[in-house]
Scaffold this active site. Structure first.
Site, PDB file in Angstrom:
ATOM      1  N   ASP A  33       0.864  -1.186   0.000  1.00  0.00           N
ATOM      2  CA  ASP A  33       0.000   0.000   0.000  1.00  0.00           C
ATOM      3  C   ASP A  33       0.896   1.229   0.000  1.00  0.00           C
ATOM      4  O   ASP A  33       1.976   1.210   0.599  1.00  0.00           O
ATOM      5  CB  ASP A  33      -0.927   0.017   1.220  1.00  0.00           C
ATOM      6  CG  ASP A  33      -2.189   0.849   0.940  1.00  0.00           C
ATOM      7  OD1 ASP A  33      -3.250   0.257   0.709  1.00  0.00           O
ATOM      8  OD2 ASP A  33      -2.085   2.094   0.934  1.00  0.00           O
ATOM      9  N   THR A  88     -11.265   2.373  -7.621  1.00  0.00           N
ATOM     10  CA  THR A  88     -11.675   2.911  -8.929  1.00  0.00           C
ATOM     11  C   THR A  88     -12.934   3.762  -8.734  1.00  0.00           C
ATOM     12  O   THR A  88     -14.041   3.320  -9.014  1.00  0.00           O
ATOM     13  CB  THR A  88     -11.984   1.785  -9.943  1.00  0.00           C
ATOM     14  OG1 THR A  88     -12.749   0.772  -9.279  1.00  0.00           O
ATOM     15  CG2 THR A  88     -10.743   1.187 -10.516  1.00  0.00           C
ATOM     16  N   ARG A 157     -16.593 -10.299  -5.243  1.00  0.00           N
ATOM     17  CA  ARG A 157     -18.056 -10.353  -5.092  1.00  0.00           C
ATOM     18  C   ARG A 157     -18.515 -10.436  -3.643  1.00  0.00           C
ATOM     19  O   ARG A 157     -19.690 -10.599  -3.365  1.00  0.00           O
ATOM     20  CB  ARG A 157     -18.596 -11.551  -5.875  1.00  0.00           C
ATOM     21  CG  ARG A 157     -18.111 -11.549  -7.304  1.00  0.00           C
ATOM     22  CD  ARG A 157     -18.446 -12.845  -7.982  1.00  0.00           C
ATOM     23  NE  ARG A 157     -19.740 -12.828  -8.614  1.00  0.00           N
ATOM     24  CZ  ARG A 157     -20.368 -13.915  -9.042  1.00  0.00           C
ATOM     25  NH1 ARG A 157     -19.830 -15.098  -8.879  1.00  0.00           N
ATOM     26  NH2 ARG A 157     -21.546 -13.824  -9.620  1.00  0.00           N
ATOM     27  N   LYS A 209     -19.133  -8.750 -13.037  1.00  0.00           N
ATOM     28  CA  LYS A 209     -19.102  -7.869 -11.868  1.00  0.00           C
ATOM     29  C   LYS A 209     -20.146  -6.753 -11.988  1.00  0.00           C
ATOM     30  O   LYS A 209     -20.912  -6.474 -11.066  1.00  0.00           O
ATOM     31  CB  LYS A 209     -17.702  -7.252 -11.724  1.00  0.00           C
ATOM     32  CG  LYS A 209     -17.593  -6.194 -10.664  1.00  0.00           C
ATOM     33  CD  LYS A 209     -17.706  -6.792  -9.290  1.00  0.00           C
ATOM     34  CE  LYS A 209     -18.194  -5.810  -8.280  1.00  0.00           C
ATOM     35  NZ  LYS A 209     -18.228  -6.306  -6.927  1.00  0.00           N
ATOM     36  N   ASN A 213     -24.082  -6.205  -9.757  1.00  0.00           N
ATOM     37  CA  ASN A 213     -24.552  -5.027  -9.012  1.00  0.00           C
ATOM     38  C   ASN A 213     -25.683  -4.296  -9.730  1.00  0.00           C
ATOM     39  O   ASN A 213     -26.553  -3.710  -9.085  1.00  0.00           O
ATOM     40  CB  ASN A 213     -23.382  -4.092  -8.713  1.00  0.00           C
ATOM     41  CG  ASN A 213     -22.541  -4.627  -7.557  1.00  0.00           C
ATOM     42  OD1 ASN A 213     -22.967  -5.526  -6.841  1.00  0.00           O
ATOM     43  ND2 ASN A 213     -21.353  -4.098  -7.372  1.00  0.00           N
ATOM     44  N   ARG A 216     -28.919  -6.123  -9.010  1.00  0.00           N
ATOM     45  CA  ARG A 216     -29.433  -5.810  -7.671  1.00  0.00           C
ATOM     46  C   ARG A 216     -30.051  -4.406  -7.631  1.00  0.00           C
ATOM     47  O   ARG A 216     -31.128  -4.210  -7.103  1.00  0.00           O
ATOM     48  CB  ARG A 216     -28.286  -5.930  -6.661  1.00  0.00           C
ATOM     49  CG  ARG A 216     -28.744  -5.929  -5.211  1.00  0.00           C
ATOM     50  CD  ARG A 216     -27.675  -6.561  -4.338  1.00  0.00           C
ATOM     51  NE  ARG A 216     -27.924  -6.422  -2.925  1.00  0.00           N
ATOM     52  CZ  ARG A 216     -28.728  -7.201  -2.205  1.00  0.00           C
ATOM     53  NH1 ARG A 216     -29.384  -8.180  -2.801  1.00  0.00           N
ATOM     54  NH2 ARG A 216     -28.884  -7.015  -0.918  1.00  0.00           N
ATOM     55  N   ARG A 250     -40.452 -18.539  -8.734  1.00  0.00           N
ATOM     56  CA  ARG A 250     -39.958 -17.589  -9.741  1.00  0.00           C
ATOM     57  C   ARG A 250     -39.881 -16.152  -9.253  1.00  0.00           C
ATOM     58  O   ARG A 250     -39.515 -15.268  -9.993  1.00  0.00           O
ATOM     59  CB  ARG A 250     -40.814 -17.702 -11.011  1.00  0.00           C
ATOM     60  CG  ARG A 250     -40.501 -18.967 -11.805  1.00  0.00           C
ATOM     61  CD  ARG A 250     -41.345 -19.117 -13.036  1.00  0.00           C
ATOM     62  NE  ARG A 250     -42.742 -19.393 -12.740  1.00  0.00           N
ATOM     63  CZ  ARG A 250     -43.217 -20.561 -12.311  1.00  0.00           C
ATOM     64  NH1 ARG A 250     -42.382 -21.570 -12.124  1.00  0.00           N
ATOM     65  NH2 ARG A 250     -44.506 -20.731 -12.072  1.00  0.00           N
ATOM     66  N   GLY A 261     -27.372   2.922  -0.773  1.00  0.00           N
ATOM     67  CA  GLY A 261     -26.085   3.576  -0.555  1.00  0.00           C
ATOM     68  C   GLY A 261     -24.916   2.668  -0.884  1.00  0.00           C
ATOM     69  O   GLY A 261     -25.062   1.669  -1.587  1.00  0.00           O
ATOM     70  N   CYS A 264     -20.863   0.633  -4.356  1.00  0.00           N
ATOM     71  CA  CYS A 264     -20.936  -0.348  -5.455  1.00  0.00           C
ATOM     72  C   CYS A 264     -22.213  -0.236  -6.279  1.00  0.00           C
ATOM     73  O   CYS A 264     -22.157  -0.046  -7.481  1.00  0.00           O
ATOM     74  CB  CYS A 264     -20.794  -1.750  -4.899  1.00  0.00           C
ATOM     75  SG  CYS A 264     -19.310  -1.912  -3.903  1.00  0.00           S
ATOM     76  N   ARG A 417     -37.343   1.624   6.642  1.00  0.00           N
ATOM     77  CA  ARG A 417     -36.756   0.290   6.437  1.00  0.00           C
ATOM     78  C   ARG A 417     -37.632  -0.856   6.935  1.00  0.00           C
ATOM     79  O   ARG A 417     -37.140  -1.960   7.151  1.00  0.00           O
ATOM     80  CB  ARG A 417     -35.385   0.221   7.137  1.00  0.00           C
ATOM     81  CG  ARG A 417     -34.341   1.194   6.601  1.00  0.00           C
ATOM     82  CD  ARG A 417     -33.837   0.823   5.226  1.00  0.00           C
ATOM     83  NE  ARG A 417     -32.975   1.860   4.686  1.00  0.00           N
ATOM     84  CZ  ARG A 417     -32.524   1.857   3.430  1.00  0.00           C
ATOM     85  NH1 ARG A 417     -32.846   0.895   2.589  1.00  0.00           N
ATOM     86  NH2 ARG A 417     -31.761   2.828   2.997  1.00  0.00           N
TER      87      ARG A 417
HETATM   88  N1  SAJ Z   1     -30.901  -2.242  -0.328  1.00  0.00           N
HETATM   89  C1  SAJ Z   1     -32.256  -1.984  -0.496  1.00  0.00           C
HETATM   90  N2  SAJ Z   1     -33.080  -3.053  -0.799  1.00  0.00           N
HETATM   91  C2  SAJ Z   1     -32.607  -4.326  -0.953  1.00  0.00           C
HETATM   92  C3  SAJ Z   1     -31.232  -4.556  -0.773  1.00  0.00           C
HETATM   93  C4  SAJ Z   1     -30.395  -3.491  -0.478  1.00  0.00           C
HETATM   94  O1  SAJ Z   1     -32.728  -0.846  -0.386  1.00  0.00           O
HETATM   95  O2  SAJ Z   1     -33.422  -5.233  -1.241  1.00  0.00           O
HETATM   96  C5  SAJ Z   1     -29.976  -1.113  -0.040  1.00  0.00           C
HETATM   97  C6  SAJ Z   1     -29.264  -1.222   1.288  1.00  0.00           C
HETATM   98  O3  SAJ Z   1     -30.014  -0.666   2.320  1.00  0.00           O
HETATM   99  C7  SAJ Z   1     -27.975  -0.468   1.020  1.00  0.00           C
HETATM  100  C8  SAJ Z   1     -27.716  -0.680  -0.478  1.00  0.00           C
HETATM  101  O4  SAJ Z   1     -28.932  -1.154  -1.001  1.00  0.00           O
HETATM  102  O5  SAJ Z   1     -28.132   0.910   1.261  1.00  0.00           O
HETATM  103  C9  SAJ Z   1     -26.593  -1.620  -0.832  1.00  0.00           C
HETATM  104  O6  SAJ Z   1     -26.505  -2.707   0.054  1.00  0.00           O
HETATM  105  P1  SAJ Z   1     -26.166  -4.212  -0.391  1.00  0.00           P
HETATM  106  O7  SAJ Z   1     -26.152  -5.025   0.819  1.00  0.00           O
HETATM  107  O8  SAJ Z   1     -27.086  -4.658  -1.449  1.00  0.00           O
HETATM  108  O9  SAJ Z   1     -24.801  -4.125  -1.143  1.00  0.00           O
HETATM  109  P2  SAJ Z   1     -23.285  -3.632  -0.910  1.00  0.00           P
HETATM  110  O10 SAJ Z   1     -23.135  -2.348  -1.640  1.00  0.00           O
HETATM  111  O11 SAJ Z   1     -22.844  -3.698   0.496  1.00  0.00           O
HETATM  112  O12 SAJ Z   1     -22.524  -4.818  -1.692  1.00  0.00           O
HETATM  113  C10 SAJ Z   1     -22.781  -5.083  -3.051  1.00  0.00           C
HETATM  114  C11 SAJ Z   1     -22.996  -6.608  -3.211  1.00  0.00           C
HETATM  115  N3  SAJ Z   1     -23.474  -6.905  -4.536  1.00  0.00           N
HETATM  116  C12 SAJ Z   1     -24.494  -7.747  -4.738  1.00  0.00           C
HETATM  117  O13 SAJ Z   1     -25.101  -8.301  -3.853  1.00  0.00           O
HETATM  118  C13 SAJ Z   1     -24.852  -7.972  -6.151  1.00  0.00           C
HETATM  119  C14 SAJ Z   1     -21.670  -7.325  -2.978  1.00  0.00           C
HETATM  120  O14 SAJ Z   1     -21.802  -8.731  -3.248  1.00  0.00           O
HETATM  121  C15 SAJ Z   1     -20.575  -6.733  -3.871  1.00  0.00           C
HETATM  122  O15 SAJ Z   1     -19.321  -7.385  -3.688  1.00  0.00           O
HETATM  123  C16 SAJ Z   1     -20.441  -5.262  -3.508  1.00  0.00           C
HETATM  124  O16 SAJ Z   1     -21.682  -4.619  -3.812  1.00  0.00           O
HETATM  125  C17 SAJ Z   1     -19.295  -4.667  -4.331  1.00  0.00           C
HETATM  126  O17 SAJ Z   1     -18.218  -4.458  -3.764  1.00  0.00           O
HETATM  127  O18 SAJ Z   1     -19.456  -4.485  -5.543  1.00  0.00           O
END
Ligand code: SAJ
Length: 445
Positions: A33, A88, A157, A209, A213, A216, A250, A261, A264, A417
């Site tokens: 680092d 990045t 991931r 990758k 995201n 989701r 399904r 937030g 990612c 929430r």
């Molecule tokens: N959130 C919602 N509704 C949901 C799920 C999440 O509002 O149904 C919100 C959460 O409150 C939060 C945000 O989305 O504010 C993100 O939270 P998260 O738990 O979905 O994701 P991250 O950002 O912590 O991690 C994601 C993950 N990606 C996926 O699940 C596809 C993780 O596996 C990745 O490694 C990470 O991004 C990354 O580093 O890219």
């Protein structure tokens, strides 16, 4: 001479440090680092980030002599594998800033040896590995890609808070530039555990990758639109989603909420949309989904505004408590947190605002919000006219609502929430609003 299986990890952040330490349980690893304080802390067994299990494993591998951190890039010499895990960031349009990847590639190019495999893990636009990193390495080293060295993209991931566990169990997508690279890079990641999924090129792995995201984010946006529909139809979106998902193979409808937030989900869909648009193919669904999710803090604020109005209060003489400041459940992580947007909107009204989060660090809260967090939940809600649940921290499921009602001046709750039962809150005499949970849906019963 490259040493069998020795690994050099460049960038000891949220991705690099857990990965380096996990690999060090199986082989020899050097972590690099540029930040001196990070290197010093890590070498003393004190990780500068919190991840369950990280500190114990770091101490274990340091003791075993399998791991150390350095600021010297030349120490990559002799390592068979060099993994790039630098940051990045993106600008607001989703254009990735590749400065750190570029400087990592430059350092590697200047030190590259025959027989080494360079693995990029930082999230990047598709084609970065093949068209940006690989040519740089070839030009600087004067070695031949494929013949003298290999390059691969292997997406990270894991989810924060579960990284040490997930590193050992999640499938690993291996996107090497050729069969030989896939074989050698697979050998390394097999050491961690989890299924190995070789793909035909780095660009496939880069897409995986971004698709993870984006999938989701778009699904959360869909859930947020269901919540919008439920609100105007006088229906409870939570009941509808639970019923729709129950034993129906399904469906896997996501959870609506006060916002999305983290660095990612807020960034990766924009990268995919940006590169595709640049190549002449717009991706409107991804853009609209991002916008839908970006609007959720404003919609949460609107619920507060309605509630203040219908309780005949005035923002300027009101106290509003925000419960939950981090973007993610049971973590201290404030990156791109929707709570900050809600806070900024409230701030413009002249209301007094109190902030509560047991996980978020006081100094970081102060830096971002320019305000102090309350020491206790009681302090935050005392005399409040409305409380907003902005993060799904587990403790909010156990709120002692009767006691909280006594502490508040006006008992109003906006649950962003779905942490508390609307029936129970209304029964206790609270005024209630939730995302996609209009009050009338509960009053009719
Ligand atoms: N959130 C919602 N509704 C949901 C799920 C999440 O509002 O149904 C919100 C959460 O409150 C939060 C945000 O989305 O504010 C993100 O939270 P998260 O738990 O979905 O994701 P991250 O950002 O912590 O991690 C994601 C993950 N990606 C996926 O699940 C596809 C993780 O596996 C990745 O490694 C990470 O991004 C990354 O580093 O890219």
């Amino acid at each position: 001479m490259v040493k069998k299986e020795k690994v050099f990890v460049m960038g000891l952040g949220f991705i690099g440090l857990p990965l380096a330490v996990s690999l060090a349980e199986k082989t020899e690893v050097i972590g690099f680092d540029i930040r001196r304080e990070v290197v010093d802390l890590v070498n003393k067994g004190n990780p500068h980030i919190f991840e369950p299990g990280l500190e114990e494993t770091l101490k274990k591998v340091l003791k075993k002599g399998n791991f150390r951190a350095t600021q010297l890039v030349s120490e990559m010499k002799g390592c068979k594998y060099i993994i790039i895990t630098v940051g990045t960031p993106c600008d607001s349009q989703g254009v990735p800033i590749l400065g750190q990847v570029e400087s990592a590639a430059k350092s590697i190019g200047e030190n590259l040896q025959k027989g080494q495999f360079i693995i990029l893990k930082s999230t990047v636009p598709p084609l970065t590995t093949e068209e940006f990193v690989a040519p740089k390495l070839e030009n600087l080293s004067r070695l031949k890609l494929g013949k003298d060295f290999g390059v691969a993209f292997v997406p990270e991931r894991t989810v924060e808070g579960q990284a040490m566990k997930e590193l050992k169990t999640l499938p690993k997508i291996i996107g090497g530039i050729d069969e030989k690279t896939n074989k050698e890079v697979s050998k390394l990641f097999k050491l961690l555990g989890g299924k190995i999924i070789p793909v035909s090129s780095p660009r496939i792995a880069e897409m995986v990758k971004l698709m993870d995201n984006t999938f989701r984010d778009v699904n959360i946006a869909l859930a947020n639109e269901f919540a919008r529909a439920a609100s105007v139809l006088g229906a409870d979106v939570v009941e509808a989603i639970q019923a729709a998902n129950a034993d129906y193979p399904r469906n896997k409808i996501h959870t609506p909420g006060a916002g999305v937030g983290g660095s990612c989900l807020t960034k990766d869909p924009l990268i995919l949309a940006h590169v595709s648009e640049k190549a002449g193919e717009p991706l409107p669904l991804i853009r609209v989904a991002r916008k839908t999710n970006l609007e959720m803090p404003q919609r949460t604020f609107n619920l507060v505004q309605n509630m203040i109005k219908r309780n005949k209060r005035d923002f300027r003489n009101s106290k509003i408590a925000i419960l939950g400041l981090s973007f993610k459940k049971d973590t201290s992580d404030l990156r791109e947190t929707p709570s900050k947007v809600v806070y900024d909107l409230l701030n413009q009204t002249g209301a007094q605002i109190s902030l509560y989060d047991r996980f978020a660090f006081a100094e970081e809260v102060h830096k971002l919000f320019k305000a102090q967090k309350s020491n206790t939940l009681e302090e935050a809600v005392k005399g409040a006219d409305c409380l907003i649940i902005a993060t799904d921290h587990s403790e909010f499921r156990e709120l002692k609502l009767a006691k909280i009602k006594e502490l508040m001046r006006t008992p109003c709750i906006v649950d962003g929430r779905h942490m508390i039962s609307p029936h129970f809150a209304l029964e206790l005499g609270f005024d209630y609003e939730g995302i996609g949970r209009p009050k009338e849906a509960f009053e009719r019963k």
